[in-house]
Design a protein around this motif. Structure first.
Motif, PDB file in Angstrom:
ATOM      1  N   TYR A 170      -4.380  -6.491  -6.293  1.00 10.66           N
ATOM      2  CA  TYR A 170      -5.773  -6.636  -5.869  1.00 10.66           C
ATOM      3  C   TYR A 170      -6.476  -7.512  -6.891  1.00 10.66           C
ATOM      4  O   TYR A 170      -7.532  -8.121  -6.479  1.00 10.66           O
ATOM      5  N   GLN A 171      -6.306  -7.471  -8.167  1.00 12.84           N
ATOM      6  CA  GLN A 171      -7.079  -7.943  -9.084  1.00 12.84           C
ATOM      7  C   GLN A 171      -7.005  -9.449  -8.831  1.00 12.84           C
ATOM      8  O   GLN A 171      -7.980 -10.207  -9.489  1.00 12.84           O
TER       9      GLN A 171
ATOM     10  N   GLY B 219       0.865  -1.342  -0.094  1.00 12.68           N
ATOM     11  CA  GLY B 219       0.054  -0.035   0.118  1.00 12.68           C
ATOM     12  C   GLY B 219       0.818   1.277  -0.193  1.00 12.68           C
ATOM     13  O   GLY B 219       0.321   2.477  -0.537  1.00 12.68           O
TER      14      GLY B 219
ATOM     15  N   TYR C 120      -1.249  -2.821   4.075  1.00 17.51           N
ATOM     16  CA  TYR C 120      -2.370  -3.684   3.833  1.00 17.51           C
ATOM     17  C   TYR C 120      -3.559  -3.243   4.465  1.00 17.51           C
ATOM     18  O   TYR C 120      -3.522  -2.370   5.307  1.00 17.51           O
ATOM     19  N   ALA C 121      -4.594  -3.627   4.118  1.00 16.83           N
ATOM     20  CA  ALA C 121      -5.964  -3.062   4.508  1.00 16.83           C
ATOM     21  C   ALA C 121      -6.088  -3.824   6.162  1.00 16.83           C
ATOM     22  O   ALA C 121      -5.527  -4.709   6.616  1.00 16.83           O
TER      23      ALA C 121
ATOM     24  N   GLU D 167      -4.573  -8.396   1.236  1.00 16.94           N
ATOM     25  CA  GLU D 167      -4.626  -7.699  -0.222  1.00 16.94           C
ATOM     26  C   GLU D 167      -5.055  -6.028   0.086  1.00 16.94           C
ATOM     27  O   GLU D 167      -5.694  -5.841   1.161  1.00 16.94           O
ATOM     28  N   HIS D 168      -4.407  -5.130  -0.692  1.00 17.16           N
ATOM     29  CA  HIS D 168      -4.759  -4.013  -0.614  1.00 17.16           C
ATOM     30  C   HIS D 168      -5.298  -3.461  -1.902  1.00 17.16           C
ATOM     31  O   HIS D 168      -4.728  -3.383  -2.823  1.00 17.16           O
ATOM     32  N   GLU D 169      -6.416  -2.387  -1.613  1.00 11.28           N
ATOM     33  CA  GLU D 169      -7.317  -2.120  -2.632  1.00 11.28           C
ATOM     34  C   GLU D 169      -6.612  -1.395  -3.757  1.00 11.28           C
ATOM     35  O   GLU D 169      -6.793  -1.425  -4.928  1.00 11.28           O
ATOM     36  N   LYS D 170      -5.652  -0.534  -3.235  1.00  8.30           N
ATOM     37  CA  LYS D 170      -4.994   0.389  -4.315  1.00  8.30           C
ATOM     38  C   LYS D 170      -3.666  -0.229  -4.487  1.00  8.30           C
ATOM     39  O   LYS D 170      -2.670   0.509  -4.938  1.00  8.30           O
ATOM     40  N   THR D 171      -3.560  -1.494  -5.087  1.00  9.66           N
ATOM     41  CA  THR D 171      -2.355  -2.107  -5.471  1.00  9.66           C
ATOM     42  C   THR D 171      -2.756  -3.019  -6.608  1.00  9.66           C
ATOM     43  O   THR D 171      -3.917  -3.518  -6.535  1.00  9.66           O
TER      44      THR D 171
ATOM     45  N   ARG E 164      -7.615 -11.117  -6.062  1.00  5.44           N
ATOM     46  CA  ARG E 164      -8.042 -11.592  -4.814  1.00  5.44           C
ATOM     47  C   ARG E 164      -9.108 -12.791  -4.695  1.00  5.44           C
ATOM     48  O   ARG E 164      -9.078 -13.445  -3.816  1.00  5.44           O
TER      49      ARG E 164
ATOM     50  N   ASN F   1       1.511   4.636  -5.587  1.00  5.92           N
ATOM     51  CA  ASN F   1       0.271   5.107  -4.736  1.00  5.92           C
ATOM     52  C   ASN F   1       0.205   6.338  -4.423  1.00  5.92           C
ATOM     53  O   ASN F   1       0.808   6.873  -3.421  1.00  5.92           O
TER      54      ASN F   1
END
Ligand code: 5AD
Ligand code: SF4
Length: 368
Positions: free
Chosen positions: A243-244, A68, A316-317, A236-240, A246, A73
């Motif tokens: 993430y695709q 992240g 990370y989230a 998983e971190h949404e802005k990385t 997941r 980012n």
């Protein structure tokens, strides 16, 4: 009895054995954790050492696909904590009896950064007169830089290899010089050569990663004769970019379970090293770190980064964020006491394996 008990009784575990053990369930899983806990108690006692973790800058020049705070980012605010505030956090840690700290940041390689860290180490030394164990976690640097920081008093260094499957490594990082698997291994060797207690680790439950990969990670750490291990679940971190993938991941619970098994097997394979119960475990389960201690870990790194910066170190989230500098220490003290584990205050808590390694290879270390 069962197959896994038989495997655990073997003198030398193969990669296949380790992969089978990582799949243990029910009573067999309990046996694994029990054995690891016994090993921790016989080699490290029923004691845990705390390291105050200071994430002093989230500026990073790298672009690891999972992280992240990667360079690209642009949605996060970048910070670098002034030395005076870092020293304040260290003071709080010392007052609470912590014997060691970890200084962590994103990866920056420049003469200015090297000098800044050297200056900080000098200030810490002035304040503590060498009474504090210092670990650095500042990424890949030249051997010369590692030597400079060692000479300023840093004694331990953490550099995760992330995964030891070089093909998988290439899937997780851009294909350029800055993200080379071979260079990273070279850095680990330089750290050992310089005389650091050297720590590495991996992420567990990455997309495309198999149980056999994780078994190979364990063998790698044993063969490298690593002194300290810090590893935890991939989250998983949404802005990385990663993430695709997941949808391909194990559930979070399964990743936590695998992480605990990896910790247990590391203890069983490597006896007297230091093993950290990492924050990512806590992101999945609030008691994740305590669970790791029950599975063989002996180090916990409470976050002592000044509160207002913490949100921006979002690797990370769901990374836990507590407001006060000693909140995490206080919470940990309570939960560890409840779990019947003793906290060793005012001690370095060095990796015993390091001293054995050092006496076996007289060529390592600068101040023999
Ligand atoms: N999930 C779990 N761990 C992560 N790290 C970075 N991104 C993630 C993520 N998404 C870990 C890496 C790195 C350490 C500082 O944080 O292993 O070495
Ligand atoms: Fe930078 Fe480390 Fe994150 Fe990679 S894992 S982007 S080097 S902070």
């Amino acid at each position: 009895m069962e197959k896994i008990a038989e495997l655990l009784g073997k003198k030398k575990l193969t990669g296949n054995d380790l992969a089978i053990i990582l799949g243990a369930e029910g009573a067999e899983r309990d046996d694994l954790f029990k054995m690891a806990k016994q090993k921790r108690e016989s080699y490290r006692g029923n004691r845990v050492h705390l390291r105050g973790l200071i994430e002093f800058s989230n500026v990073c020049r790298k672009n690891c696909y999972y992280c992240g705070i990667r360079k690209d980012n642009h949605l996060i605010e970048r910070y670098s904590i002034p030395d005076s505030e870092i020293l304040e956090s260290i003071r709080i840690a010392i007052d609470r009896g912590l014997g060691s700290i970890v200084l962590q940041s994103g990866e920056v390689s420049s003469r200015a950064f090297t000098r800044r860290v050297s200056g900080l180490l000098r200030k810490i030394d002035k304040m503590t007169a060498g009474s504090l164990g210092i670990t650095l976690s500042l990424g890949e640097q030249s051997e010369e830089v590692y030597r400079e920081w060692f000479s300023e008093g840093a004694r331990r260094y953490l550099l995760r290899i992330e995964t030891t499957n070089s093909e998988l490594y290439r899937k997780l990082h851009p294909a350029d010089n800055r993200h080379s698997f071979e260079r990273r291994i070279g850095c680990l060797r330089s750290l050992q050569k310089t005389g650091y207690q050297t720590g590495t680790g991996v992420m567990i439950g990455l997309p495309f990663q198999t149980l056999n990969d994780m078994a190979d990670d364990l063998i790698f750490m044993k063969e490298m004769d690593i002194d300290m291990v810090g590893m935890g679940p991939y989250i998983e971190h949404e802005k990385t970019p990663l993430y695709q993938f997941r949808k391909r991941l194990f559930s979070k619970e399964a990743r936590l379970d695998l992480s605990l098994k990896m910790i247990a097997l590391t203890r069983i394979l490597m006896n007297n090293i230091n093993i950290a119960a990492t924050t990512a475990l806590q992101a999945i389960d609030p008691a994740g770190r305590e669970m790791a201690v029950a599975a063989g870990a002996n180090i916990i790194m409470p976050n002592i980064t000044p509160g207002r910066y913490r949100e921006c170190y979002s690797l990370y989230a769901d990374k836990p964020v507590l407001p006060g500098p000693s909140d995490d220490i206080v919470a940990l003290e309570e939960s560890l006491i409840t779990a019947g584990v003793l906290i060793a205050y005012n001690e370095f808590g060095d990796s015993e394996r390091y001293f054995v390694r050092k006496s076996e290879h007289q060529d390592i270390g600068r101040n023999k």
